[in-house]
Each structure stands twice: as C-alpha cells, then as structure tokens.
Scaffold this motif. Structure first.
Motif, PDB file in Angstrom:
ATOM      1  N   THR A   1       0.835  -1.202   0.000  1.00 53.47           N
ATOM      2  CA  THR A   1       0.000   0.000   0.000  1.00 53.47           C
ATOM      3  C   THR A   1       0.871   1.253   0.000  1.00 53.47           C
ATOM      4  OG1 THR A   1      -0.114   0.040   2.418  1.00 53.47           O
ATOM      5  CG2 THR A   1      -1.879  -1.133   1.263  1.00 53.47           C
ATOM      6  N   ILE A   2       0.398   2.292  -0.659  1.00 55.28           N
ATOM      7  CA  ILE A   2       1.135   3.560  -0.730  1.00 55.28           C
ATOM      8  C   ILE A   2       0.151   4.711  -0.516  1.00 55.28           C
ATOM      9  CG2 ILE A   2       2.518   5.099  -2.188  1.00 55.28           C
ATOM     10  CD1 ILE A   2       3.465   2.556  -3.693  1.00 55.28           C
ATOM     11  N   ASN A   3       0.455   5.571   0.463  1.00 47.76           N
ATOM     12  CA  ASN A   3      -0.364   6.755   0.738  1.00 47.76           C
ATOM     13  C   ASN A   3       0.255   7.940  -0.003  1.00 47.76           C
ATOM     14  OD1 ASN A   3      -0.939   8.880   3.624  1.00 47.76           O
ATOM     15  ND2 ASN A   3      -2.194   8.613   1.810  1.00 47.76           N
ATOM     16  N   GLU A   4      -0.305   8.238  -1.189  1.00 48.42           N
ATOM     17  CA  GLU A   4       0.264   9.298  -2.025  1.00 48.42           C
ATOM     18  C   GLU A   4      -0.767   9.764  -3.038  1.00 48.42           C
ATOM     19  OE1 GLU A   4       2.074  11.911  -2.605  1.00 48.42           O
ATOM     20  OE2 GLU A   4       4.004  10.853  -2.364  1.00 48.42           O
ATOM     21  N   ASN A   5      -0.627  11.014  -3.435  1.00 50.18           N
ATOM     22  CA  ASN A   5      -1.423  11.549  -4.534  1.00 50.18           C
ATOM     23  C   ASN A   5      -0.866  10.988  -5.844  1.00 50.18           C
ATOM     24  OD1 ASN A   5      -2.017  13.464  -6.757  1.00 50.18           O
ATOM     25  ND2 ASN A   5      -3.016  14.649  -5.157  1.00 50.18           N
ATOM     26  N   LEU A   6      -1.724  10.556  -6.734  1.00 48.60           N
ATOM     27  CA  LEU A   6      -1.273   9.960  -7.994  1.00 48.60           C
ATOM     28  C   LEU A   6      -0.274  10.859  -8.720  1.00 48.60           C
ATOM     29  CD1 LEU A   6      -1.433   7.889 -10.358  1.00 48.60           C
ATOM     30  CD2 LEU A   6      -3.332   9.253 -11.247  1.00 48.60           C
ATOM     31  N   LEU A   7      -0.566  12.150  -8.818  1.00 51.50           N
ATOM     32  CA  LEU A   7       0.285  13.045  -9.608  1.00 51.50           C
ATOM     33  C   LEU A   7       1.671  13.230  -8.984  1.00 51.50           C
ATOM     34  CD1 LEU A   7      -2.269  15.775 -10.761  1.00 51.50           C
ATOM     35  CD2 LEU A   7      -1.391  13.820 -12.055  1.00 51.50           C
ATOM     36  N   ASN A   8       1.805  12.916  -7.688  1.00 51.39           N
ATOM     37  CA  ASN A   8       3.108  13.013  -7.024  1.00 51.39           C
ATOM     38  C   ASN A   8       3.813  11.664  -6.944  1.00 51.39           C
ATOM     39  OD1 ASN A   8       2.531  15.703  -6.553  1.00 51.39           O
ATOM     40  ND2 ASN A   8       1.679  15.325  -4.527  1.00 51.39           N
ATOM     41  N   PHE A   9       3.139  10.613  -7.337  1.00 49.07           N
ATOM     42  CA  PHE A   9       3.668   9.260  -7.178  1.00 49.07           C
ATOM     43  C   PHE A   9       4.734   8.961  -8.231  1.00 49.07           C
ATOM     44  CE2 PHE A   9       2.955   4.585  -8.174  1.00 49.07           C
ATOM     45  CZ  PHE A   9       3.732   4.138  -7.123  1.00 49.07           C
ATOM     46  N   GLU A  10       5.896   8.574  -7.749  1.00 51.08           N
ATOM     47  CA  GLU A  10       6.982   8.159  -8.643  1.00 51.08           C
ATOM     48  C   GLU A  10       7.259   6.695  -8.368  1.00 51.08           C
ATOM     49  OE1 GLU A  10       8.247  10.026 -10.933  1.00 51.08           O
ATOM     50  OE2 GLU A  10       7.392  11.960 -10.351  1.00 51.08           O
ATOM     51  N   GLY A  11       6.827   5.848  -9.242  1.00 53.00           N
ATOM     52  CA  GLY A  11       7.029   4.422  -9.012  1.00 53.00           C
ATOM     53  C   GLY A  11       7.641   3.753 -10.214  1.00 53.00           C
ATOM     54  N   LYS A  12       7.631   2.440 -10.172  1.00 53.89           N
ATOM     55  CA  LYS A  12       8.088   1.681 -11.337  1.00 53.89           C
ATOM     56  C   LYS A  12       6.967   1.679 -12.367  1.00 53.89           C
ATOM     57  CE  LYS A  12       6.569  -2.571  -9.141  1.00 53.89           C
ATOM     58  NZ  LYS A  12       6.929  -3.914  -8.689  1.00 53.89           N
ATOM     59  N   THR A  13       7.098   0.852 -13.369  1.00 54.74           N
ATOM     60  CA  THR A  13       6.016   0.770 -14.360  1.00 54.74           C
ATOM     61  C   THR A  13       5.216  -0.518 -14.147  1.00 54.74           C
ATOM     62  OG1 THR A  13       7.581  -0.189 -15.940  1.00 54.74           O
ATOM     63  CG2 THR A  13       7.146   2.178 -16.112  1.00 54.74           C
ATOM     64  N   TYR A  14       3.958  -0.465 -14.573  1.00 53.26           N
ATOM     65  CA  TYR A  14       3.014  -1.556 -14.302  1.00 53.26           C
ATOM     66  C   TYR A  14       2.407  -2.090 -15.591  1.00 53.26           C
ATOM     67  CZ  TYR A  14       3.399   0.097  -9.512  1.00 53.26           C
ATOM     68  OH  TYR A  14       3.889   0.468  -8.287  1.00 53.26           O
ATOM     69  N   ASP A  15       1.958  -3.363 -15.513  1.00 52.83           N
ATOM     70  CA  ASP A  15       1.279  -3.978 -16.653  1.00 52.83           C
ATOM     71  C   ASP A  15      -0.169  -3.501 -16.749  1.00 52.83           C
ATOM     72  OD1 ASP A  15       3.333  -6.070 -17.540  1.00 52.83           O
ATOM     73  OD2 ASP A  15       3.131  -6.524 -15.405  1.00 52.83           O
ATOM     74  N   THR A  16      -0.788  -3.297 -15.594  1.00 56.44           N
ATOM     75  CA  THR A  16      -2.178  -2.826 -15.540  1.00 56.44           C
ATOM     76  C   THR A  16      -2.302  -1.702 -14.524  1.00 56.44           C
ATOM     77  OG1 THR A  16      -3.074  -5.029 -16.094  1.00 56.44           O
ATOM     78  CG2 THR A  16      -4.586  -3.453 -15.075  1.00 56.44           C
ATOM     79  N   ILE A  17      -2.886  -0.590 -14.946  1.00 58.78           N
ATOM     80  CA  ILE A  17      -3.253   0.469 -14.004  1.00 58.78           C
ATOM     81  C   ILE A  17      -4.771   0.473 -13.935  1.00 58.78           C
ATOM     82  CG2 ILE A  17      -3.166   2.928 -13.456  1.00 58.78           C
ATOM     83  CD1 ILE A  17      -0.570   3.115 -15.035  1.00 58.78           C
ATOM     84  N   LEU A  18      -5.296   0.233 -12.738  1.00 57.42           N
ATOM     85  CA  LEU A  18      -6.729   0.082 -12.519  1.00 57.42           C
ATOM     86  C   LEU A  18      -7.255   1.322 -11.801  1.00 57.42           C
ATOM     87  CD1 LEU A  18      -9.119  -2.039 -12.632  1.00 57.42           C
ATOM     88  CD2 LEU A  18      -8.432  -2.679 -10.305  1.00 57.42           C
ATOM     89  N   ILE A  19      -8.268   1.967 -12.375  1.00 56.21           N
ATOM     90  CA  ILE A  19      -8.826   3.181 -11.765  1.00 56.21           C
ATOM     91  C   ILE A  19     -10.351   3.090 -11.859  1.00 56.21           C
ATOM     92  CG2 ILE A  19      -8.490   5.664 -11.552  1.00 56.21           C
ATOM     93  CD1 ILE A  19      -6.338   5.537 -13.620  1.00 56.21           C
ATOM     94  N   LEU A  20     -10.958   2.497 -10.815  1.00 59.84           N
ATOM     95  CA  LEU A  20     -12.401   2.249 -10.861  1.00 59.84           C
ATOM     96  C   LEU A  20     -13.181   3.239  -9.991  1.00 59.84           C
ATOM     97  CD1 LEU A  20     -12.533  -1.666 -10.881  1.00 59.84           C
ATOM     98  CD2 LEU A  20     -12.718  -0.074 -12.811  1.00 59.84           C
ATOM     99  N   MET A  21     -14.501   3.099 -10.005  1.00 59.55           N
ATOM    100  CA  MET A  21     -15.432   4.020  -9.337  1.00 59.55           C
ATOM    101  C   MET A  21     -15.279   5.422  -9.916  1.00 59.55           C
ATOM    102  SD  MET A  21     -15.726   2.777  -5.378  1.00 59.55           S
ATOM    103  CE  MET A  21     -17.202   3.754  -5.111  1.00 59.55           C
TER     104      MET A  21
END
Length: 237
Positions: free
Chosen positions: A103-123
């Motif tokens: 789990t990561i507590n961060e705003n998406l626009l400030n998040f610096e992570g690795k790259t992912y196969d799937t980015i899921l953004i529901l609701m």
C-alpha cells in the motif's frame, strides 16, 4: 492538516463503529449518500463493469484510488501482484488492516514508481483528473507508470441524462459550465465537511478524443446499465 473525511469514515466502519454514511454534495444541486458498506463490497456485489475490469487485469497491477481496498483484495487473493495507492491516510490504514500487502499513501500526480502492466482506476476513476483540461496531465502521469505493452482500465459515466431536455431534443446546460461533466463535490461525515474538490465525469467519445491527443489508444470494453462504461487505454503504436 487536511481533513480526511473518507478515511475517517472507512476506519470507523472497519473498526466496528458504523453509525452513519458519508453525505456528498455536488454542484449539480444534489445531496446523496455514499453507503460505507458499499466500499467494503465483495466481488459478487460489485457492478458488472468492475467485475469485468478485475477479470482482465494482468501482470503487476497499480490500483489507483483504492479506497477500502476491495478491488485490490480480490486481485491479491487471486495471486496477482497489486500495489494499492490512495491519497487518504485512513483508506490506506483500512487497506492494511484488511490484509493488503503493498500500500502507498500518495497523490497519484506526485507518485513516482516503477512501471506496471495494468493500471486500474475504478469508481469513476477518471474523476481524479478533476477537469477536462486536467486529462492531459492525468494521462501523462499514467503513461509514465505504464509498461510499453501495458493497459489502463478506467470507468466513467456520461451524465448528460442529469440535465433537462429542451424542446429541440437537446439538453439545457448552464452557460458558465466549460463541460457538463465537470462537477464540484464535497463530503460530510459526523458534522465535518470537506472543502469542495473538482471531479470529472466524461462521456466515452470525449474520453477517446482526449486519449488520442495524449497518444493513447482507447477502446470501449463494456457499457453498463446506466450511461456508464469501462474503457481500456494502451500506448498508441
């Protein structure tokens, strides 16, 4: 410190102190309820759009705006690698208590992570863009977190049905509105109310145009029962 209305409510529910739901207020002059039990729903209680999205997740997954972690839990229990991201400290605490490992507590626009196969953004995940103009920055961030052959799965709704019809068969939309899907929301829980925040609902054609502008290929995966839909975005070839 910013008021964490959602997180406070989710923590109360998780810890057995459920006494009321979150009340939401919008610029559409609507007062509504966000039932807390709904945030803790199991797969069988999810809308078909969400079920479809979860079924086509693959590889390493980033669940953006994970809330109480219900989508992430389903994926984790299926043996998939999922990282759950939310701007709400309370939501992340609840996700941890429910057994989520990453789990990561961060705003998406400030998040610096690795790259992912799937980015899921529901609701109505696209709502995080805030405004139509915000989609460009939103998509740029998502692209930076997406593997070359990865996918973004997001849902939204065309809320044109909420506006009154005029005599010509069109819709009456206030003149001061840039795009009818741009809405301002605030949330209230136990007599504490959040500051208003922008939220975006976007019809599929507008989403597709914005995605193309950002060099993303957009396809319609599924339409829901009430003007809602699930879209899949990939890097344009």
């Amino acid at each position: 410190m910013k008021e964490d209305i959602l997180g406070t409510a989710l923590l109360d529910y998780q810890q057995g102190n459920y006494s009321e739901d979150i009340t939401t207020y919008s610029s559409l002059d609507e007062e509504d309820q966000l039932p807390l039990p709904y945030m803790f729903r199991s797969f069988k209680d999810m809308p078909k759009l969400e079920q479809k999205a979860l079924k086509i997740c693959q590889g390493e997954i980033l669940d953006v705006g994970c809330g109480a972690g219900s989508h992430s839990l389903y994926l984790q229990n299926k043996g998939l690698s999922v990282t759950s991201l939310d701007n709400s400290p309370g939501a992340i605490e609840v996700s941890k208590q429910r057994g989520l490992k990453n789990t990561i507590n961060e705003n998406l626009l400030n998040f610096e992570g690795k790259t992912y196969d799937t980015i899921l953004i529901l609701m109505n995940g696209v709502g995080l863009a805030g405004t139509l103009n915000g989609l460009e920055k939103f998509f740029a961030k998502l692209k930076s977190l997406l593997k070359t052959d990865g996918q973004i799965l997001l849902d939204s709704s065309d809320i044109i049905y909420m506006f009154e019809n005029d005599e010509d068969g069109g819709y009456w939309i206030p003149e001061d509105v840039n795009y009818y899907g741009e809405v301002s929301f605030s949330m209230e829980y136990k007599n504490k109310k959040s500051a208003p925040f922008p939220w975006l609902y976007v019809d599929y054609n507008t989403l597709q145009r914005a995605a193309n502008y950002s060099n993303l290929h957009c396809e319609l995966v599924m339409e829901g029962e009430h003007y809602d839909y699930l879209a899949r975005l990939t890097h344009a070839k």
